[in-house]
Design a protein around this motif. Structure first.
Motif, PDB file in Angstrom:
ATOM      1  N   GLU A   3     -15.711  -6.818 -37.184  1.00 35.99           N
ATOM      2  CA  GLU A   3     -16.367  -7.422 -36.018  1.00 35.99           C
ATOM      3  C   GLU A   3     -15.335  -7.808 -34.961  1.00 35.99           C
ATOM      4  N   VAL A   4     -14.223  -8.371 -35.417  1.00 36.07           N
ATOM      5  CA  VAL A   4     -13.149  -8.727 -34.485  1.00 36.07           C
ATOM      6  C   VAL A   4     -12.611  -7.477 -33.799  1.00 36.07           C
ATOM      7  N   LEU A   5     -12.406  -6.418 -34.561  1.00 40.86           N
ATOM      8  CA  LEU A   5     -11.921  -5.162 -33.985  1.00 40.86           C
ATOM      9  C   LEU A   5     -12.859  -4.636 -32.906  1.00 40.86           C
ATOM     10  N   CYS A   6     -14.136  -4.646 -33.196  1.00 41.71           N
ATOM     11  CA  CYS A   6     -15.110  -4.129 -32.231  1.00 41.71           C
ATOM     12  C   CYS A   6     -15.118  -4.962 -30.952  1.00 41.71           C
ATOM     13  N   ASN A   7     -14.983  -6.249 -31.078  1.00 41.60           N
ATOM     14  CA  ASN A   7     -14.935  -7.109 -29.893  1.00 41.60           C
ATOM     15  C   ASN A   7     -13.673  -6.847 -29.074  1.00 41.60           C
ATOM     16  N   LEU A   8     -12.549  -6.659 -29.757  1.00 39.97           N
ATOM     17  CA  LEU A   8     -11.292  -6.395 -29.063  1.00 39.97           C
ATOM     18  C   LEU A   8     -11.314  -5.041 -28.354  1.00 39.97           C
ATOM     19  N   ALA A   9     -12.094  -4.121 -28.886  1.00 34.79           N
ATOM     20  CA  ALA A   9     -12.142  -2.767 -28.315  1.00 34.79           C
ATOM     21  C   ALA A   9     -13.033  -2.665 -27.084  1.00 34.79           C
ATOM     22  N   LYS A  10     -13.875  -3.665 -26.835  1.00 32.07           N
ATOM     23  CA  LYS A  10     -14.839  -3.578 -25.745  1.00 32.07           C
ATOM     24  C   LYS A  10     -14.173  -3.362 -24.385  1.00 32.07           C
ATOM     25  N   ILE A  15      -7.416   1.391 -35.544  1.00 38.17           N
ATOM     26  CA  ILE A  15      -7.278   0.354 -36.574  1.00 38.17           C
ATOM     27  C   ILE A  15      -8.448   0.509 -37.536  1.00 38.17           C
ATOM     28  N   ILE A  16      -8.117   0.626 -38.821  1.00 35.68           N
ATOM     29  CA  ILE A  16      -9.119   0.978 -39.829  1.00 35.68           C
ATOM     30  C   ILE A  16      -9.378  -0.203 -40.751  1.00 35.68           C
ATOM     31  N   ASN A  17     -10.598  -0.669 -40.744  1.00 38.59           N
ATOM     32  CA  ASN A  17     -11.003  -1.744 -41.641  1.00 38.59           C
ATOM     33  C   ASN A  17     -11.262  -1.169 -43.030  1.00 38.59           C
ATOM     34  N   ASP A  18     -10.475  -1.610 -44.003  1.00 36.84           N
ATOM     35  CA  ASP A  18     -10.598  -1.105 -45.368  1.00 36.84           C
ATOM     36  C   ASP A  18     -11.525  -1.993 -46.195  1.00 36.84           C
ATOM     37  N   ALA A  28      -4.887   4.859 -49.552  1.00 38.49           N
ATOM     38  CA  ALA A  28      -6.045   5.686 -49.208  1.00 38.49           C
ATOM     39  C   ALA A  28      -6.452   5.485 -47.755  1.00 38.49           C
ATOM     40  N   THR A  29      -6.284   4.268 -47.251  1.00 33.89           N
ATOM     41  CA  THR A  29      -6.648   3.981 -45.858  1.00 33.89           C
ATOM     42  C   THR A  29      -5.662   4.632 -44.890  1.00 33.89           C
ATOM     43  N   VAL A  30      -4.393   4.618 -45.234  1.00 30.27           N
ATOM     44  CA  VAL A  30      -3.400   5.320 -44.416  1.00 30.27           C
ATOM     45  C   VAL A  30      -3.730   6.808 -44.360  1.00 30.27           C
ATOM     46  N   LEU A  31      -4.054   7.406 -45.510  1.00 28.31           N
ATOM     47  CA  LEU A  31      -4.418   8.830 -45.547  1.00 28.31           C
ATOM     48  C   LEU A  31      -5.664   9.100 -44.712  1.00 28.31           C
ATOM     49  N   TYR A  32      -6.627   8.214 -44.792  1.00 29.66           N
ATOM     50  CA  TYR A  32      -7.844   8.331 -43.985  1.00 29.66           C
ATOM     51  C   TYR A  32      -7.494   8.368 -42.499  1.00 29.66           C
ATOM     52  N   GLY A  33      -6.582   7.486 -42.103  1.00 32.54           N
ATOM     53  CA  GLY A  33      -6.163   7.437 -40.707  1.00 32.54           C
ATOM     54  C   GLY A  33      -5.411   8.684 -40.283  1.00 32.54           C
ATOM     55  N   TYR A  34      -4.535   9.189 -41.155  1.00 28.92           N
ATOM     56  CA  TYR A  34      -3.790  10.407 -40.831  1.00 28.92           C
ATOM     57  C   TYR A  34      -4.750  11.582 -40.632  1.00 28.92           C
ATOM     58  N   ARG A  35      -5.704  11.699 -41.530  1.00 27.52           N
ATOM     59  CA  ARG A  35      -6.651  12.815 -41.415  1.00 27.52           C
ATOM     60  C   ARG A  35      -7.507  12.684 -40.165  1.00 27.52           C
ATOM     61  N   TYR A  36      -7.881  11.471 -39.837  1.00 22.62           N
ATOM     62  CA  TYR A  36      -8.654  11.242 -38.615  1.00 22.62           C
ATOM     63  C   TYR A  36      -7.845  11.673 -37.392  1.00 22.62           C
ATOM     64  N   ALA A  37      -6.582  11.306 -37.362  1.00 22.88           N
ATOM     65  CA  ALA A  37      -5.724  11.669 -36.235  1.00 22.88           C
ATOM     66  C   ALA A  37      -5.604  13.181 -36.101  1.00 22.88           C
ATOM     67  N   LEU A  38      -5.405  13.866 -37.222  1.00 17.95           N
ATOM     68  CA  LEU A  38      -5.276  15.319 -37.182  1.00 17.95           C
ATOM     69  C   LEU A  38      -6.590  15.983 -36.754  1.00 17.95           C
ATOM     70  N   GLU A  39      -7.715  15.454 -37.236  1.00 21.62           N
ATOM     71  CA  GLU A  39      -9.014  16.009 -36.853  1.00 21.62           C
ATOM     72  C   GLU A  39      -9.275  15.862 -35.357  1.00 21.62           C
ATOM     73  N   ASN A  40      -8.651  14.855 -34.747  1.00 23.28           N
ATOM     74  CA  ASN A  40      -8.843  14.608 -33.323  1.00 23.28           C
ATOM     75  C   ASN A  40      -7.671  15.130 -32.479  1.00 23.28           C
ATOM     76  N   LEU A  67     -12.338   1.677 -36.756  1.00 28.00           N
ATOM     77  CA  LEU A  67     -13.042   2.433 -37.784  1.00 28.00           C
ATOM     78  C   LEU A  67     -13.282   1.515 -38.975  1.00 28.00           C
ATOM     79  N   THR A  68     -14.261   1.840 -39.772  1.00 34.07           N
ATOM     80  CA  THR A  68     -14.499   1.056 -40.981  1.00 34.07           C
ATOM     81  C   THR A  68     -14.867   1.981 -42.120  1.00 34.07           C
ATOM     82  N   LYS A  69     -14.533   1.558 -43.335  1.00 34.52           N
ATOM     83  CA  LYS A  69     -14.771   2.360 -44.532  1.00 34.52           C
ATOM     84  C   LYS A  69     -14.835   1.435 -45.733  1.00 34.52           C
TER      85      LYS A  69
END
Length: 243
Positions: free
Chosen positions: A52-59, A41-44, A76-88, A67-69
């Motif tokens: 902060e909510v995301l980080c607490n939920l992930a604990k 989940i990417i905070n745009d 642009a955020t969807v593209l960021y997520g796609y590239r992150y997925a491919l990089e991983n 992720l945050t940006k």
């Protein structure tokens, strides 16, 4: 191994996030691929406490990756997520939104067909998010048909799509870096090049909480730019075809 990455952009969605995680985290737990699948989940660049909510939920959720940006918009955020997925090294990438309009229970019918198609797209045959949105999508599909040689697309922009990594790698190269409507083009290019894709009916609810950040002024601005971008992308496609 079928490593799955679920990509979810979020902007000022602090009120929705707990429900979104409750809906979608069990999916990556079920299809965990030896613990390598992720709910991303990417905070745009939200103005509220989304990150902060995301980080607490992930604990207590090891397969969740917040992720945050800086704020760049949904596309642009969807593209960021796609590239992150491919990089991983994700093997399958699924994208949905953080407003609660999609139903996680409908994911399984997509997953069961993943080996038969290179990409599977949701088709919102019955939408509950207002007549204006329905009209915009119909007009968009007509414009795409005009620009891209008569391609027939029932729903170009549904935020419910499962794609192979190979499909994303192939078509992300043809999309501008911070493009506003990447999902539209990922759908259109697949249809244009006669990929083995399918459109599967899905439900689509009203927003489940929070405030919609897209208003009519933004829609018209995006639409104006989309016409320019469609023309430029079609030119690039034609150049590629002549090589």
């Amino acid at each position: 191994m079928d490593r799955l990455y679920i990509i979810v952009p979020a902007y000022n969605e602090a009120d929705n996030l707990e429900k979104i995680v409750e809906d979608w985290y069990p999916i990556v737990e079920r299809y965990h691929a030896d613990g390598t699948s992720r709910l991303v989940i990417i905070n745009d660049g939200s103005k509220d406490d989304t990150y902060e909510v995301l980080c607490n939920l992930a604990k207590k959720r090891p397969l969740m990756q917040p992720l945050t940006k800086q704020n760049e918009g949904h596309g642009a955020t969807v593209l960021y997520g796609y590239r992150y997925a491919l990089e991983n090294n994700a093997e399958y990438i699924f994208q949905t939104d953080s407003d609660g309009q999609t139903n996680s229970k409908e994911f399984h019918k997509f997953w069961e067909k993943r080996e038969q198609y290179t990409a599977l797209f949701g088709n919102r045959i019955k939408r509950e998010d207002g007549r204006v949105r329905v009209l915009i999508e119909k007009v968009l599909c007509l414009i795409l048909k005009f620009y891209f040689g008569g391609v027939l697309i029932p729903d170009s922009n549904a935020p419910f799509r499962l794609m192979r990594a190979s499909y994303l790698k192939k078509y992300l190269k043809k999309i501008p870096e911070n493009y506003n409507l990447p999902n539209v083009m990922l759908t259109t290019l697949g249809q244009y090049y006669h990929e083995n894709i399918i459109f599967i009916p899905i439900s689509f609810r009203p927003r489940q909480g929070g405030i919609n950040s897209i208003n009519m002024k933004k829609i018209f601005k995006i639409g104006r730019q989309a016409l320019i971008d469609f023309r430029n992308i079609k030119k690039a496609v034609m150049i590629d075809e002549k090589r």
